[in-house]
Design an enzyme around this catalytic site. Sequence first.
Site, PDB file in Angstrom:
ATOM      1  N   GLU A 108      -4.452   8.303  -2.576  1.00  0.00           N
ATOM      2  CA  GLU A 108      -4.937   7.026  -2.056  1.00  0.00           C
ATOM      3  C   GLU A 108      -5.270   6.064  -3.191  1.00  0.00           C
ATOM      4  OE1 GLU A 108      -4.726   5.987   0.890  1.00  0.00           O
ATOM      5  OE2 GLU A 108      -4.178   7.873   1.836  1.00  0.00           O
ATOM      6  N   HIS A 140       0.836  -1.202   0.000  1.00  0.00           N
ATOM      7  CA  HIS A 140       0.000   0.000   0.000  1.00  0.00           C
ATOM      8  C   HIS A 140       0.873   1.255   0.000  1.00  0.00           C
ATOM      9  CE1 HIS A 140      -3.646   2.357   1.185  1.00  0.00           C
ATOM     10  NE2 HIS A 140      -2.730   3.123   1.758  1.00  0.00           N
ATOM     11  N   GLU A 141       1.832   1.309   0.918  1.00  0.00           N
ATOM     12  CA  GLU A 141       2.692   2.494   0.996  1.00  0.00           C
ATOM     13  C   GLU A 141       3.583   2.628  -0.226  1.00  0.00           C
ATOM     14  OE1 GLU A 141       2.023   4.672   3.151  1.00  0.00           O
ATOM     15  OE2 GLU A 141       0.700   3.384   4.348  1.00  0.00           O
ATOM     16  N   HIS A 196       1.880   4.744  -2.731  1.00  0.00           N
ATOM     17  CA  HIS A 196       2.082   6.169  -2.429  1.00  0.00           C
ATOM     18  C   HIS A 196       3.459   6.627  -2.896  1.00  0.00           C
ATOM     19  CE1 HIS A 196      -1.524   7.069  -0.200  1.00  0.00           C
ATOM     20  NE2 HIS A 196      -1.308   6.153   0.722  1.00  0.00           N
TER      21      HIS A 196
END
Length: 937
Positions: A729, A699-700, A703
Amino acid sequence: MSSRFAKLRAVAPLVLLLAGAPAALAAESPAPATEPAPGSGARAPVVVELYTSQGCNACPPADAILAELARRAEVIALSLHVDYWDYIGWKDPFALSELTARQRAYARRLDRRTVYTPQMVIDGTYDVIGSRRQAVANAIGMARARPSAVAVEIRRQPAVVRIAAGAAPAGGAAVWLLAYDAWRETRVRRGENAGRALGNANVVRSYRRLGTWEGAALELPLDLAAARAAGRDGLAVIVQAATGRAGGGFGPVLGLAACLGRARRLGDHPHQLLAVDVQQLSVDVQAPPVVQGDADAPHDGGALDLRAGDAAPGDQPVRLAAVEQSLRPDLDHRPGAAQVAGQEDRHRQAEEHQHAADQPVAGPSLADQQAPASEADEGEQQQHGESDLALVDAIGADRYRSAARRSRPPIAGPPGGVMRTRYTGGRAEGEAMSEQSAYTRLETRFARLGALHEAMAVLHWDSAAMMPSGGADARGEQLAQLSLMAHELVSDPAVADWLAAAEGEAEALDDWRRANLREMRRAHSHATALSPRLVEALRRACHACEGIWREARPDNDFARVKPALAEVLALTREAGQAKAEALGKSLYDALLDQYEPDGSSAAIGRLFDELAERLPVLLSDVLERQARAPAPVLPAGPFPAAQQAELARQLMQAVGFDFRHGRLDTSAHPFTGGVPDDVRLTTRWDEADFMTGLLGVLHETGHALYERGLPRAWHRQPVGEARGMAIHESQSLLIEMQACRSRAFVDYLAPLARTAFAGSGPEWEADNLYRLYTRVQPGFIRVDADEVTYPAHVILRFRLEKALLEERMTLGDLPGAWADQLQALLGITPPDDRRGCLQDIHWYDGAWGYFPTYTLGAMAAAQLFDAACRAHPEIPAQLGRGDFATLLAWLRRHVHGQAARYSTEELLVRATGRALDPEIFEAHLRRRYLGADESRL
């Protein structure tokens, strides 16, 4: 309606409209300019058309601004109510389909993709968001900078409108007649403005074409008796060029005249509207204003000079306006406002208006002097006269004189480069732009500001991942001082001057620089709304609260952090209210704007309410289907954190992360920090379940890839930053949920995980791991939630933070309200606060208004991934080999590399062919968890 509007009752017969300028619009105070006589080659009044609706909760601030503009001598302000919002709960009693058609004609001529409210059209040439004071002020200043060319006048005896001879544009010009009421007040019973008393000034009640002007002197009859009989207070005649792609008389305004029914003067306030009959005055528009009997009163240097006289109206015609435009229909300069839908980030998709403020526009506080009222129509409309506002000129034409210069081609190249492309009109090729230009100064200033923000980002990462607990106080002081320095850089009064000057020459900039200027204006508006004291206090409070939270969370001790959180909440409310007043938004929307520019809590609330109704059904279907399938087997641990981190780094590299420009560390809450050239990721590890930490890292990484992909040419400039947190996001969820939870990727992952943890047996096979990856189970922790239940966690937080900010709930109620909401949404109750209101860092660090972007991002992620796979059907197979090159290249081109150049909506439209479509997200969930096909459900 705010009590600052003094209400005056309008009565017949028709007389001249005399208006002053409000102090509330005086964003700056340039030297006033003397108002010229019509036909003198200089400037006369400007016509401002506000397209508004009582069904739109974004419109009241714009209505208030128009009421102020109606007091200005150099402005003829009109409220035109459209009917396309009547279906959402309240039928606007003043809406006319003809006015909607007029707005749509403007949209076609100005190359706007859609219509919206509130929109102000100035002199038929400029269009801006009506609630943006500075944008409105700048546009009026731009219009005033143009010299007059043709005179229009209304006579009572005989009742005619006369248009002087002049040079008409090709195709002639339309002559429009608009009849209006000076003031109408409506108590709205339903819809977005339910319970509010809305006031509207100069409300257009009828609209028709009188004739066509082709250059020769023209006289057209007026039926003043009919206007009086219909109860109308005023008439406006607008002469408008039939130029532009749409034609039909919706081009630049060439001239106008207006007259208003006589109003009584209430009280002795020196700046109240004077009721002067045409038979008692002559007009000298070249002298400063002098109101008889009140020589010491402040006045507007551009207002009319009123002197009593004995001239009969038949002998001495009253010239009201001669508004000239340059007749360049291609000119689309937007002073002080962002481009609309492809040229401005404020337009919504067809007929989705901007939901912004429920807050009244700040302005002078005046006694509310109620006039006798009569009820009419279902809305309990009350008819009144004009409001009282100070006669202070908000704009001088001299400041915007550069707007009247000839068109110049765009500046090309990256920021810092100041060479112009080839000029027309004999200018030299490659002529250098002045190093002292306002735009260049702004780039320099914002580059310094960007460097400060980068330093703060690294310090913040360090405090979460590396700093010993004993350094908290010192770090708090460092961050507070840097925050104050950053605030001073952007709130410096010089920045306001540079912005105004740069916006006055925006037609000389290319689209990247215009977008950069728009984002600079946004940053400046946010910064100047807050005092240095509040900035410093809020930064200190957030840092202190976050530190306490890091200790209270593992101890399940909400009581320990509650006092610090109360201080953060109080300061956040104060900051939100200040920004709400400055931006013309509600408190929550002003905070949301920091993370999702121009986001609307009303629209989000409707979307979330629909999700809250539909997701339980989907969840029930998924759980039922899941129960019929073999249960997945969780591989046995423990899984040492060091081995998890090594596998995570291997996957990060496969996805595309460059460890020469970033690192991975451990923190209490996963996050991405640092700067584009040095991206810092953190996660947390669970030695009993390696998937939790692994998915957090992926997930990160999404980003981080976005940050790394931002255009280097615009580094440290506002336009070079991420568009907003919904898109940010979307990039994290696209990598984690769309790509890395796909069956193809699990085929790639399974052997790597088996090797990393020395696993064996069927539990390590791809089929079993995929069932684990896509296992749906209502849980307490948001960051561990599956795709189906995740929106419920966001809906809960959105509802609770909105209630806390609006003081409909106290912090003492928070733990219980959290449990109640989770039970209602997912049917579970958290056993403690650690798994309830203590689990997220956001509120404790001051990030109020952030949570909605998660679910907006999930929807955008599904839509973007769908578009990428449609463009490149080979992507799923490539993911099965750990090859993200094609997907990443598509994202670089369509998302990362665009940075903040476009609005969220326009970016999605350009990348996927449509605005945000929740049905694509739901279709994705049904395909993955129910085996449904790709039909839109």
